[in-house]
Motif scaffolding. Structure first.
Motif, PDB file in Angstrom:
ATOM      1  N   PHE A 115       9.489  -1.748   8.805  1.00  0.00           N
ATOM      2  CA  PHE A 115       9.787  -1.869  10.336  1.00  0.00           C
ATOM      3  C   PHE A 115       8.629  -1.375  10.952  1.00  0.00           C
ATOM      4  O   PHE A 115       7.739  -2.315  11.737  1.00  0.00           O
ATOM      5  N   SER A 116       7.866  -0.308  10.566  1.00  0.00           N
ATOM      6  CA  SER A 116       6.584  -0.108  11.015  1.00  0.00           C
ATOM      7  C   SER A 116       5.609   0.557  10.189  1.00  0.00           C
ATOM      8  O   SER A 116       5.836   1.681   9.585  1.00  0.00           O
ATOM      9  N   ASP A 117       4.288   0.016  10.066  1.00  0.00           N
ATOM     10  CA  ASP A 117       3.394   0.601   9.005  1.00  0.00           C
ATOM     11  C   ASP A 117       3.115   2.168   9.588  1.00  0.00           C
ATOM     12  O   ASP A 117       3.087   3.023   8.728  1.00  0.00           O
ATOM     13  N   LEU A 118       2.824   2.123  10.706  1.00  0.00           N
ATOM     14  CA  LEU A 118       2.485   3.334  11.411  1.00  0.00           C
ATOM     15  C   LEU A 118       3.639   4.788  10.992  1.00  0.00           C
ATOM     16  O   LEU A 118       3.171   5.459  10.343  1.00  0.00           O
ATOM     17  N   LEU A 119       4.793   4.375  10.972  1.00  0.00           N
ATOM     18  CA  LEU A 119       5.949   5.400  10.681  1.00  0.00           C
ATOM     19  C   LEU A 119       5.751   5.319   9.256  1.00  0.00           C
ATOM     20  O   LEU A 119       5.709   6.669   8.780  1.00  0.00           O
ATOM     21  N   SER A 120       5.502   4.232   8.237  1.00  0.00           N
ATOM     22  CA  SER A 120       5.286   4.562   6.992  1.00  0.00           C
ATOM     23  C   SER A 120       4.235   5.311   6.654  1.00  0.00           C
ATOM     24  O   SER A 120       4.442   6.516   5.890  1.00  0.00           O
ATOM     25  N   ARG A 121       3.004   5.257   7.364  1.00  0.00           N
ATOM     26  CA  ARG A 121       2.137   6.145   7.067  1.00  0.00           C
ATOM     27  C   ARG A 121       2.543   7.688   7.512  1.00  0.00           C
ATOM     28  O   ARG A 121       2.155   8.519   6.936  1.00  0.00           O
TER      29      ARG A 121
ATOM     30  N   ARG B 228       0.808  -1.302   0.243  1.00  0.00           N
ATOM     31  CA  ARG B 228      -0.053   0.026   0.314  1.00  0.00           C
ATOM     32  C   ARG B 228       1.034   1.253  -0.038  1.00  0.00           C
ATOM     33  O   ARG B 228       0.657   2.183  -0.804  1.00  0.00           O
ATOM     34  N   ILE B 229       2.030   1.293   1.002  1.00  0.00           N
ATOM     35  CA  ILE B 229       2.654   2.547   1.003  1.00  0.00           C
ATOM     36  C   ILE B 229       3.532   2.554  -0.432  1.00  0.00           C
ATOM     37  O   ILE B 229       3.667   3.974  -0.699  1.00  0.00           O
ATOM     38  N   VAL B 230       3.976   1.680  -0.966  1.00  0.00           N
ATOM     39  CA  VAL B 230       4.437   1.728  -2.404  1.00  0.00           C
ATOM     40  C   VAL B 230       3.530   2.573  -3.302  1.00  0.00           C
ATOM     41  O   VAL B 230       3.826   3.472  -3.940  1.00  0.00           O
ATOM     42  N   ARG B 231       2.272   1.850  -3.157  1.00  0.00           N
ATOM     43  CA  ARG B 231       1.144   2.519  -4.164  1.00  0.00           C
ATOM     44  C   ARG B 231       0.978   3.768  -3.942  1.00  0.00           C
ATOM     45  O   ARG B 231       1.096   4.908  -4.701  1.00  0.00           O
ATOM     46  N   ASP B 232       0.785   4.290  -2.456  1.00  0.00           N
ATOM     47  CA  ASP B 232       0.374   5.855  -2.192  1.00  0.00           C
ATOM     48  C   ASP B 232       1.517   6.543  -2.670  1.00  0.00           C
ATOM     49  O   ASP B 232       1.188   7.524  -3.450  1.00  0.00           O
ATOM     50  N   PHE B 233       2.698   6.434  -2.334  1.00  0.00           N
ATOM     51  CA  PHE B 233       3.889   7.132  -2.703  1.00  0.00           C
ATOM     52  C   PHE B 233       3.944   7.148  -4.324  1.00  0.00           C
ATOM     53  O   PHE B 233       4.145   8.432  -4.928  1.00  0.00           O
ATOM     54  N   THR B 234       3.704   6.073  -4.982  1.00  0.00           N
ATOM     55  CA  THR B 234       3.476   6.170  -6.381  1.00  0.00           C
ATOM     56  C   THR B 234       2.582   7.198  -7.016  1.00  0.00           C
ATOM     57  O   THR B 234       2.750   8.050  -7.807  1.00  0.00           O
ATOM     58  N   ILE B 235       1.517   7.175  -6.269  1.00  0.00           N
ATOM     59  CA  ILE B 235       0.134   7.985  -6.795  1.00  0.00           C
ATOM     60  C   ILE B 235       0.785   9.557  -6.630  1.00  0.00           C
ATOM     61  O   ILE B 235       0.653  10.261  -7.379  1.00  0.00           O
ATOM     62  N   ALA B 236       1.180   9.921  -5.430  1.00  0.00           N
ATOM     63  CA  ALA B 236       1.602  10.921  -5.078  1.00  0.00           C
ATOM     64  C   ALA B 236       2.558  11.525  -6.036  1.00  0.00           C
ATOM     65  O   ALA B 236       2.523  12.852  -6.644  1.00  0.00           O
ATOM     66  N   SER B 237       3.615  10.688  -6.329  1.00  0.00           N
ATOM     67  CA  SER B 237       4.612  11.114  -7.176  1.00  0.00           C
ATOM     68  C   SER B 237       4.233  11.527  -8.450  1.00  0.00           C
ATOM     69  O   SER B 237       4.439  12.239  -9.293  1.00  0.00           O
ATOM     70  N   VAL B 238       3.264  10.629  -9.076  1.00  0.00           N
ATOM     71  CA  VAL B 238       2.688  11.031 -10.364  1.00  0.00           C
ATOM     72  C   VAL B 238       1.733  12.191 -10.431  1.00  0.00           C
ATOM     73  O   VAL B 238       1.966  13.192 -11.247  1.00  0.00           O
TER      74      VAL B 238
END
Lengths: 51, 801, 703
Positions: free
Chosen positions: C89-95, C11-21
Motif C-alpha cells: 500500500f505505501s512504501d513509506l509505511l513499509s519503511r 527492498r522491504i523484503v530484503r531488509d526484513f530478511t537481513i534483519a531476521s538473519v
C-alpha cells in the motif's frame, strides 16, 4: 474471576469479527472456486517463466 | 465427406495448429506456419513471452483461417448476447463460456492472460473444475464474436448452446447454506465456551459470571433459532399441510422446545438451558445438508432438447445468407442446413437431397430420405449435401418441442425428502409424542415442574438429529464412490430409489448394442475383387447407413458407376461396366418375399437380376450384458424397448430371460407410455437408455440411467449418467445401493439406542444440560463415522474403487 | 481499468530478511550463553547486566520478536504482494514499519539487561516500548489492509487470511495484556493482580504462541511450500476449513498454562478442553502441508528448501500434538515447571519456526538476487547439523524434565522426600543441560553457515529492488453480479477487522474499569496485607533481577510440593501482586513459602555468593545488591500507583512511606550487624531480604 469476562468479551468480539469476515468471504464468492486459486499462485512473473 | 486427409508424421506440420503444410508456407523465426493467421497468434504469444504454451503441448492451436468465422456471426446478435452475457452495462460486458478443452494448469495460465491478445478484454478468469472461462470485456473494443474466434484459434473452442450456463441459482442456495453453517458453527463454538463453566462446576459465588454466560448463550441461540432453523420449520409445516409427517417435523419440534425451554430457564434463572446442544444440533444438521447437496460440476442432468440445438441457423433472404438465432426464426423463413447440421424446427424441403437421420430422436439407425415439398420435422440431422427448408412452425411449436413439453409437464414424483427416513419419522414421532404425553400425564399428578421437564426433555433428546444425518452421510458417501466408478447420480436420493426398483427396461440401439461394431458377413458364393469394387463404388454413392456399413466393411478401389439410382428405404442400383448391380431388400432385388423370422438385418445383392447372396448385419451386444441379467434376474423383471425393427428379436430372446417383454418400432412417446403403464401398478422402474428418443422414458422412469460413451458429452435429462464402459457393473452398483440402505437402517438403530439412554433420564425429568450436551454431539458423530466408514468398507467388498 | 503495470517492492523484503538473519545470530548466541550459564554461573563474570535472570528474557525476545518477527514480515511482504497482485500500500509505511520494529528490538536489547522489565513472559518490555509496538503494529495493519483493498486479484488466498488473523489478534492480545499503570518513565505495575494477572498473562502467552508463531507461519507455509514444490497445496478446501476452525478454537486454550494453580478449577478445565479440540485443526494444517508433497518425495530428496519445510511441518505436528497432551491435568502435574516444557517450546521454535524460516530464505534470497543459491552443499550441511542440533536439544531436555520431576516426587518408604534438598535435583540434570547447550551450538553453527551462504548468494547475484510486472485491474464488483451494495461489501474484511479491533479495545476498557472498582470475588483472606514500602522495593529488585525466571511462587496442592515447600498457595494470597510472579520454570526451588525459612544472615551471604550457603548451587552471585542503594526516591510514586490500582494503603501513606521503609530497613540491618555483618540499611540487599522474608508469611502458621 471478573477479568475472565474481559478476556471472554475480547475473544467473543474477535470471533464475531471473524464470523462477519467469513460471511463476507462467502458472499463475495471467495469460495466459489475451491481449486483454481491454489494453482494460480504457482504462476511466476514473466521473468522467471523462461528458465 | 471432406474430412482432411490423415497427417502422417513425414508431412511438415504447422507449428501452431499442426495442420500439414500443403502448398505455400510461411516461415517465422525458424518455425513453419500454414497461414499468416497462425503466425500472428504465434507472434503475439512470443511478444509476451508466453511461448512455453507450445512447450506445454505441441501444435495446440487451431488455424484462424481454418475457422469458419461465419460460425460465430450470430454472436453479434442482440438476442443471443442477451442469452449469453451474465452482465452488461452497455460499456463493459461479462460472459462465462464453457471450454471443454481446458485440461491442465497451463490452460489456466494462458487463458487468464487473454488481455494480452485483445486489448478489449479486461480480465479473464478460469474455473478449472467447471472448465469455464469468465471474460470481462469492453463492447467498444471487442465483441463476443472476436473473443470466440480468439479462443478457437488458441485451441479452446467454446461450447455455445442454447442452455448456456445458467447455474447461478444453484450457487445462491449453497451460499445461504454456507452462511447458515457459519453462523451455527460460530454460535455452537461460543455457546460451548460459555456453557463449559457451568458443566465444569463454576463456584456458586461467581454468580455474575454465570449470568453473563447464560445471557450471552441466549444471545447466541437467537440467530440459530430464527435464521439457521428456518428451513426445517418450513419443511415441517409444509409437510403437515400436506398431512404428512416428514422427518423435519420431530426435528422442528425438538428445535422449538430446545430453544423455548433454554430461553425460559435462562430468563427465569432456573437453569443454564441447552443452548450449546441446540446450536450443535443445527450445526450437524446443516453439515448433513451440505454433504447431501454435492453435485458434479461438469455434469448436467437437466439437459433438454435445447442442448442439441445450435444457437443459430443460416437464413436466406433474397439471396443473402445471414445467421440468426433460432429463437428468432419466423414462419416462412428460408433456412439453410448444411451437412451434419440439426434441423431446428419443422419445415418444408425446398431444395436439395434431404436424407434425415433421426437417430437421436427415434433411435432408428437408418436415415430417411425426403423428397422436395415434404415435411421435415425438427431434431433430425441432415446427412449429405446442403438443403434449404421453409419454416412452417416456430421452434417453440415444432414437433420436437411439443413432444418434449408433453414429457415435461409430467414432472417426476419428486422424492426430495427421503421416503425411508420419512417412513420412520411418522411412527417415530407418534411414539415419542405418546411417550412424552403419557410420562407428562404421569408426572402431572405428582409435580408440574417435573412434568414439564420430563415432557420437554423427552422431545428434546428424541430429536432425531442422528436420524436426519445418517441418510445424507451414507448415501452421500455412496454417491462419491459411484462417481469414482463412472456412475454419476443426480442426487443422493437416487441411491434409495435404486433399492426399490423392481423393473429394468433397456433401450436397444447404442445402449446394449454397439452401434458401430456390427459384424457384416456375405452369405453366398465368394465375391470376386471386381464385384467387391463394384459394390463398394455403388455404396459410396449412397448415404444410407446400411450402405455405408457395407461400404466400410470392404477395401478396394472405387470404379465409375453409371445410371445410379436410389429408391429410398428400399435399395440402390447402378451399373459397372456391363454388369447391373442391385443392393437392397429382398423385394427390391426382385426376390419373392418370404416372411421369415430374422434375427439379423439382411441386404441382398443381385447382379444382372440374379440373386448373388446377401449381407447379414448382426448387432453385437455389449460385453457383460449377460452377467448383469444373470445377477439381477432374481430381483428384476426386464424389458427391452427398441426403435428398431424386429430383426433382433431372436437374438434378444437368446440373451434375455424368457419372460422378458420385447417391444420394437417404438416411438419416443410409446416408450414413455410404456414406462408409465409399468408404473401404474406401482412398480418402480429403472430405464437404461441413451439418445433423445429415450428422453421421455428416462424422465418418466423412477431412475433414468443414461449410458454415454463420453461423460461430458450430451446426455438426455436423467437421474444417472453412466459411462458405457461401466455398464457391465450395473448389478454391482445396485447391490451396493442395497448395502447402503442396510447401513442406513443399522445407523437408525444405533441412533435409537442413544435416544433410549437419553429417554431413560428424560422420563424422570432429569435431563441435565451436560447430558444433552454430551449425548447429542456424541450420537451425531457416531453416526457420521459409522455410516461413512461402513459405506467405504462395503464399497471395498463390492470391489468398487 | 485496463492492464496496469506496477512493481513489487523487493527492498522491504530484503531488509526484513537481513534483519531476521542478523537477529537469528544474536538471539541464538544469547541463547547459548544463557544455556551455558546454567552449568557455569560465573559466566556472567560478575557483571549484573548479563546475569541469567536478565538476559534470558533477552534471548526469548530476540528470537521471537526479532528473528521470527522479522522473518514473518519478510515472508508476508513477499507473498502478499504476489498473491494479491499489488505493490504494498505505501512504501513509506513499509519503511516506518521496518525501522520502527528494529528500534523496538534495539530498545529491548538495552532495557532488558538493565533490568527494566515487567516480568511478564514474552511481554517483558516496559510501557513506552509497549506503546511503540502498538503504533508500529498499527502501521503494519494499515499497510496490509491497504494492500488488500487495492489488490488486483479478486480471490484472497488462504495465506492472506492467516495474516489477517495474526494482525488483528496479536494487536488485541498485546493491548489487553500490556495494560499497566506507569510509575515512572521506565517502570509500571500491571493493571491486574495475582490470579487475574496470571490468567491474562497466559491467555496472552498462549495466544502469542498461537497467533505470532503459528498462524503467520501457516500462512507462509501455504505460500512457500507449494511454490517451492511447484505444485498446488494438497487440498485448498481443507486449508480453508482448517483456517476457520483454528481461528475459532485457538483463542481459548490459554488457561492450560495454569493447571493446578490458584486459578479456578473450571477455568483450568476450560483450557484443557479447548486445547484438546485444537489437535484437529492443527493436524489439518500439518497433513495438508505434508500431502502437498505426496508423490514428490524425490523432489524433497534434492531440494534443500523442501527438506527444511518437511521437517518444519513435522515439528509443527509434533508440537501441536504434545501441547494438548501437556494440557491434560495429570501429565501437566508431572511436567509443569520442568525442562520438558523448554523442550516442547523448542520443538516449535527450532523446528517449526526456525526451519520454515530457513527454507523460506533459501528460496527467497536467490529469487531476490536473481541467481542460484551460492552453495547447495552448505545448505545441506546446515540442514543436517540443524536437525542434529534439534535432536540433541530436544532429547536432552525431555530427559532432564523427566528426571527432575521424578526426583521431585520421589518419596522414601517412610514417607519423607527422597531428595529433600532441591539442589540435588538441579545438579542431577546438569549433564543434560550441557548436551542441550551443545545442541544449541550445532544449530547455531548451521545458522552461521546459512548467513555466509546467503551473503555469498547475494554477492554473486544482482538485487532487483522493484520487480516490474503487470496485471489487469480488478474489475469492480458490479460486474460480478447485480447487487450494488456488493461494492461496499468488497471493503468489508477491513471494516470488520477494524470494527472488531476497536470494539475489543473499547469494550475491553469499559469492562476493565468496573472490574477494578468492584471487589474481585477471589476469596479474600483477612490476614493478607499489602506489601510494606521496603518489601515493595525488594519485590521490584526481585523483578529487576528476573528471579522469576528460575523461581516459581506457586506451590501446587501436591504432597510432594507441600512437603518440600510448605502450605500450598491460595488465590487470596496474591490480591496485591501487581504483577503476579508465579514463574513458569523451577530451575531453583519455589519461593512462595521462603519467608522466615532462613535467617536474614543466610540470605545476605547467599546473595553475596550462593555457593557459600548451598555448595554447588548454580545460582549466580549478586554482589552488587550489597553495594547499590535502594531507590527510595521512587517509593512515594510506587505507593500512589498501587493505591490507584486498588491496593488499600491508608490515605497519604505515600508521604510517610519512606520513613516506614527506613524503620524496617534499620531493623533488618541491625539484625545483620548483630551477626558481625557490616550491612547498611540503605542497600538493596536489605529490601530484597525484607521481601523474601515476607513471602507467603501472611497465612503461614507461625511456629
Amino acid at each position: 474471576m471478573s477479568v475472565i469476562i474481559v478476556l471472554l468479551l475480547c475473544s467473543f468480539v474477535m470471533a464475531v469479527g471473524f464470523l462477519l469476515a467469513f460471511l463476507w468471504s462467502v458472499k463475495s464468492g471467495q469460495y466459489e472456486d475451491k481449486y483454481t486459486p491454489s494453482i494460480r499462485i504457482l504462476f511466476d512473473e514473466k521473468k522467471d517463466n523462461r528458465k | 465427406m471432406e474430412t482432411p486427409p490423415k497427417i502422417t508424421d513425414t508431412v511438415q506440420q504447422c507449428y501452431h495448429c499442426g495442420d500439414s503444410l500443403r502448398g505455400e508456407q510461411i516461415e517465422h523465426d525458424g518455425k513453419l506456419f500454414c497461414c499468416s493467421g497462425c503466425k500472428v497468434v504465434y507472434e503475439i504469444l512470443e511478444q509476451n513471452d508466453m511461448c512455453n504454451y507450445y512447450t506445454l503441448q505441441s501444435t495446440p492451436g487451431n488455424s484462424p483461417s481454418a475457422i469458419e468465422v461465419s460460425r460465430f456471426d450470430f454472436l453479434d446478435e442482440e438476442s443471443v448476447q442477451r442469452n449469453l452475457l451474465n452482465f452488461t452495462d452497455g460499456k463493459t460486458g461479462k460472459v462465462t463460456l464453457a471450454l471443454p478443452n481446458i485440461h491442465c494448469s497451463s490452460c489456466i495460465w494462458l487463458l487468464e492472460q487473454l488481455y494480452k491478445f485483445d486489448s478489449g478484454i479486461l480480465q479473464s478468469r478460469v474455473d478449472f473444475l467447471k472448465k469455464q472461462l469468465t471474460v470481462t470485456f469492453l463492447h467498444t473494443k471487442t465483441s463476443l464474436k472476436k473473443i470466440a474466434i480468439l479462443l478457437t484459434s488458441l485451441g479452446y473452442d467454446p461450447e455455445l448452446r442454447l442452455d448456456a450456463i445458467e447455474k447461478k441459482v444453484e450457487s445462491e442456495t449453497t451460499r445461504s447454506l454456507y452462511y447458515k453453517i457459519g453462523v451455527a458453527g460460530f454460535c455452537f463454538g461460543n455457546a460451548m465456551l460459555f456453557s463449559f463453566p457451568e458443566y465444569l462446576g463454576v463456584d456458586a459465588n461467581e454468580k455474575t459470571l454465570r449470568e453473563t454466560f447464560s445471557y450471552l448463550n441466549l444471545l447466541l441461540s437467537i440467530p440459530v433459532f430464527f435464521y439457521c432453523s428456518y428451513d426445517y420449520f418450513r419443511s415441517a409445516v409444509g409437510g403437515l399441510k400436506k398431512k404428512v409427517i416428514n422427518i423435519d417435523v420431530p426435528i422442528a419440534l425438538g428445535i422449538v422446545l430446545l430453544f423455548t425451554r433454554s430461553a425460559y430457564e435462562i430468563l427465569t434463572h432456573t437453569g443454564p438451558g441447552f443452548v450449546d446442544s441446540f446450536c450443535g444440533l443445527l450445526f450437524y444438521l446443516l453439515l448433513g445438508r451440505l454433504f447431501q447437496s454435492k453435485t458434479y460440476d461438469r455434469l448436467n442432468f437437466e439437459r433438454n432438447y435445447k442442448s442439441y440445438f445450435p444457437l443459430s441457423v443460416i437464413v436466406k433472404k433474397e439471396g443473402r445468407e445471414t445467421t440468426v438465432s433460432i429463437s428468432s426464426l419466423k414462419k416462412g423463413d428460408r433456412i439453410v442446413i448444411r451437412n451434419n447440421e440439426i434441423i431446428p424446427t419443422d419445415g418444408l424441403l425446398l431444395r436439395g437431397e434431404a436424407s434425415i437421420d433421426y437417430s437421436f430422436v427415434t433411435g432408428e439407425s437408418n436415415s430417411i430420405g425426403k423428397v422436395l415439398g415434404e415435411m421435415i420435422y425438427a431434431g433430425g440431422r441432415q446427412v449429405g449435401s446442403v438443403i434449404e427448408l421453409e419454416v412452417v412452425k416456430e421452434v417453440s411449436q415444432s414437433y420436437l418441442t411439443q413432444l418434449w413439453n408433453n414429457f415435461n409437464d409430467e414432472s417426476k414424483s419428486d422424492h426430495h425428502l427421503s421416503n425411508l427416513s420419512n417412513g420412520v419419522a411418522k411412527y417415530f414421532t407418534m411414539a415419542i409424542l405418546a411417550i412424552a404425553g403419557s410420562v407428562g400425564a404421569y408426572w402431572i399428578q405428582i409435580d408440574t415442574l417435573t412434568a414439564v421437564n420430563a415432557f420437554t426433555g423427552i422431545l428434546i433428546v428424541a430429536c432425531p438429529c442422528a436420524l436426519a444425518i445418517s441418510i445424507p452421510f451414507t448415501f452421500g458417501t455412496a454417491m462419491r464412490i459411484y462417481g469414482r466408478n463412472n456412475f454419476y447420480i443426480k442426487n443422493i436420493h437416487v441411491v434409495e430409489v435404486m433399492t426399490q426398483a423392481r423393473v429394468m427396461v433397456f433401450d436397444k440401439t447404442g445402449t446394449i448394442t454397439h452401434a458401430q461394431r456390427s459384424s457384416i458377413v456375405f452369405n453366398g458364393p465368394e465375391l470376386s475383387q471386381d464385384e467387391i469394387d463394384a459394390v463398394l463404388s455403388l455404396t459410396k454413392n449412397s448415404i444410407h447407413p446400411l450402405s455405408r456399413l457395407i461400404g466400410d466393411s470392404f477395401s478396394g478401389n472405387t470404379v465409375y458407376v453409371n445410371n445410379f439410382s436410389e429408391e429410398l428405404g428400399k435399395g440402390i442400383r447402378g451399373s459397372v461396366k456391363e454388369f447391373h448391380y442391385k443392393l437392397g431388400s429382398r423385394q427390391y432385388i426382385g426376390g419373392i418375399h418370404r416372411s421369415e423370422k430374422l434375427n439379423e438385418t439382411r441386404v441382398y445383392l443381385s447382379i444382372n437380376d440374379e440373386v448373388r447372396g446377401y449381407f447379414s448385419i448382426v448387432n453385437s451386444y455389449k460385453e457383460g450384458l449377460q452377467d448383469i441379467l444373470r445377477s439381477l434376474k432374481s430381483s428384476f423383471k426386464f424389458a427391452v424397448i427398441s426403435g428398431d425393427n424386429e430383426s433382433e428379436r431372436v437374438q434378444l430372446q437368446k440373451i434375455f430371460p424368457p419372460e422378458t417383454e420385447l417391444r420394437f418400432n417404438q416411438l419416443p412417446s410409446d416408450k414413455y407410455d410404456y414406462i408409465k403403464s409399468l408404473q401404474t401398478n406401482s412398480k418402480k422402474v429403472i430405464m437404461v437408455g441413451d439418445g433423445l428418443n429415450d428422453a421421455g422414458a428416462l424422465m418418466k422412469s423412477d431412475i433414468g440411467i443414461a449410458v454415454t460413451e463420453n461423460i461430458s458429452n450430451f446426455s438426455p435429462s436423467c437421474d444417472v449418467i453412466m459411462d458405457s464402459s461401466s455398464l457391465s457393473r450395473l448389478s454391482t452398483f445396485i447391490t451396493f445401493a442395497r448395502d447402503s440402505k442396510a447401513i442406513v437402517v443399522a445407523s437408525f438403530i444405533l441412533s435409537f439406542l442413544y435416544n433410549f439412554v437419553g429417554l431413560f433420564f428424560a422420563v424422570q425429568g432429569k435431563l441435565s444440560p451436560v447430558l444433552a450436551a454430551i449425548l447429542m454431539p456424541l450420537s451425531s458423530i457416531t453416526i457420521v463415522v459409522f455410516t461413512t466408514v461402513t459405506t467405504k468398507l462395503f464399497a471395498k467388498i463390492r470391489g468398487l474403487s | 481499468m485496463e492492464v496496469q503495470k506496477f512493481s513489487y517492492d523487493n527492498r522491504i523484503v530484503r531488509d526484513f530478511t537481513i534483519a531476521s538473519v542478523v537477529f537469528a545470530i544474536v538471539g541464538m548466541l544469547v541463547g547459548i550463553i544463557v544455556a551455558s550459564q546454567i552449568f557455569t554461573p560465573e559466566l556472567n563474570a560478575g557483571i549484573q547486566y548479563i546475569t541469567f535472570g536478565r538476559i534470558r528474557p533477552l534471548h526469548t525476545n530476540a528470537v521471537i520478536f526479532a528473528f521470527v518477527g522479522n522473518a514473518i514480515f519478510a515472508g508476508v511482504y513477499y507473498s502478499m504482494q504476489r498473491v494479491l497482485k499489488a505493490r504494498m500500500f505505501s512504501d513509506l509505511l513499509s519503511r516506518i514499519h521496518f525501522w520502527g520494529w528494529q528500534l523496538i528490538i534495539l530498545s529491548a536489547a538495552i532495557t532488558l539487561p538493565l533490568g527494566i522489565t515487567t516480568s511478564k513472559e514474552y511481554a517483558e518490555l516496559e510501557w513506552p516500548i509497549d506503546i511503540a509496538i502498538t503504533l508500529i503494529w498499527v502501521v503494519f495493519a494499515i499497510n496490509m489492509f491497504g494492500t488488500i483493498i487495492k489488490r488486483r486479484e479478486k480471490h484472497i488466498y488462504v495465506a492472506v487470511w492467516f495474516y489477517i488473523a495474526t494482525i488483528v489478534t496479536v494487536a488485541m492480545l498485546h493491548i489487553v495484556n500490556s495494560l499497566e499503570l506507569p510509575v515512572s518513565f521506565l517502570k509500571s505495575y500491571s493493571l491486574y493482580a495475582g490470579v487475574q494477572d496470571a490468567l491474562v498473562q497466559w491467555w496472552y502467552g498462549h495466544n502469542a504462541v498461537a497467533f505470532f508463531l503459528t498462524t503467520p507461519y501457516l500462512g507462509l507455509m501455504y505460500y512457500f511450500l507449494p511454490k517451492a514444490a511447484n505444485r498446488p497445496v494438497y487440498s485448498y478446501r481443507l486449508s480453508i476449513v482448517h483456517f476457520w476452525a483454528l481461528i475459532f478454537i485457538y483463542i481459548w486454550a490459554g488457561p492450560h498454562h495454569l493447571l493446578y494453580t490458584a486459578l479456578p478449577d473450571w477455568a483450568q478445565s476450560l483450557g484443557t478442553v479447548f486445547s484438546i479440540m485444537l489437535i484437529a485443526p492443527s493436524w489439518g494444517g500439518m497433513i495438508n502441508g505434508l500431502l502437498t508433497l505426496r508423490g514428490a518425495w524425490d523432489k524433497v530428496r534434492e531440494d534443500v528448501v523442501l527438506k527444511f519445510m518437511v521437517v518444519a511441518v513435522t515439528a509443527y505436528g509434533m508440537a501441536t500434538f504434545e501441547g494438548p497432551m501437556l494440557s491434560l491435568k495429570n501429565f501437566n502435574a508431572l511436567m509443569h515447571y520442568t525442562d520438558w516444557i523448554v523442550s516442547h517450546v523448542h520443538v516449535g521454535a527450532l523446528g517449526w519456526n526456525g526451519f520454515l524460516t530457513f527454507g523460506m530464505f533459501y528460496y527467497l534470497v536467490p529469487k531476490l538476487y536473481r541467481t542460484e543459491l551460492y552453495s547447495k552443499k552448505m545448505a545441506n550441511f546446515h540442514f543436517w547439523i540443524g536437525t542434529l542440533g534439534i535432536v540433541f536439544y530436544v532429547s536432552s531436555m525431555y530427559w532432564a524434565g523427566l528426571t527432575q520431576t521424578l526426583m521431585w516426587k520421589q518419596f522414601t518408604p517412610m514417607g519423607t522426600l527422597q531428595y529433600p534438598n532441591f539442589l540435588e535435583t538441579t545438579l542431577q540434570i546438569i549433564p543434560m543441560h550441557m548436551i542441550r547447550a551443545f545442541g544449541g551450538l550445532l544449530y547455531f553453527t548451521g545458522v552461521i553457515v546459512m548467513a555466509y551462504n546467503l551473503v555469498k548468494t547475494a554477492k554473486q547475484g544482482s538485487f532487483l529492488a522493484n520487480e516490474e510486472t503487470e496485471a489487469p485491474a480488478l474489475q469492480k464488483a458490479e460486474l460480478s453480479s447485480k447487487e450494488t451494495f456488493h461494492k461496499m461489501l468488497e471493503k468489508r474484511p477491513i471494516q470488520f477487522a477494524l470494527l472488531a479491533f476497536v470494539a475489543v479495545a473499547i469494550g475491553g476498557m469499559i469492562e476493565l474499569v468496573p472490574t477494578f472498582m468492584i471487589k474481585s470475588n477471589i476469596p479474600t483472606i483477612a490476614s493478607v496485607r499489602p506489601y510494606t514500602p521496603l518489601e515493595l522495593q525488594g519485590r521490584d529488585i526481585y523483578i529487576r533481577e528476573g528471579c522469576n525466571n528460575c523461581h516459581s511462587q506457586m506451590v501446587r496442592p501436591f504432597r510432594s510440593e507441600t512437603e518440600r515447600f510448605g502450605e500450598y498457595s491460595k488465590a487470596g494470597e496474591y490480591v496485591y501482586d501487581h504483577p503476579f510472579l508465579w514463574g513458569s520454570r523451577r530451575t531453583g526451588p519455589d519461593l512462595h513459602r521462603v519467608g522466615g525459612k532462613y535467617p536474614n544472615l543466610w540470605h545476605y551471604f547467599h546473595m553475596e555468593n550462593p555457593r557459600s550457603m548451598s555448595p554447588g548451587s548454580i545460582m549466580p552471585p549478586y554482589p552488587w545488591l550489597l553495594t547499590q542503594d535502594i531507590d527510595t526516591a521512587s517509593t512515594a510514586a510506587k505507593i500512589r500507583t498501587m493505591q490507584a490500582l486498588g491496593v488499600p494503603y491508608p490515605k497519604g501513606f505515600d508521604v510517610t512511606a519512606n520513613e516506614i521503609l527506613q524503620v524496617q530497613a534499620d531493623s533488618i540491618a541491625a539484625d545483620l550487624q548483630r551477626n558481625k555483618v557490616p550491612a547498611e540499611s540503605n542497600k538493596e540487599i536489605i529490601a530484597l531480604i525484607g521481601y523474601l522474608q515476607r513471602l507467603g508469611t501472611d497465612i503461614k502458621v507461625k511456629q
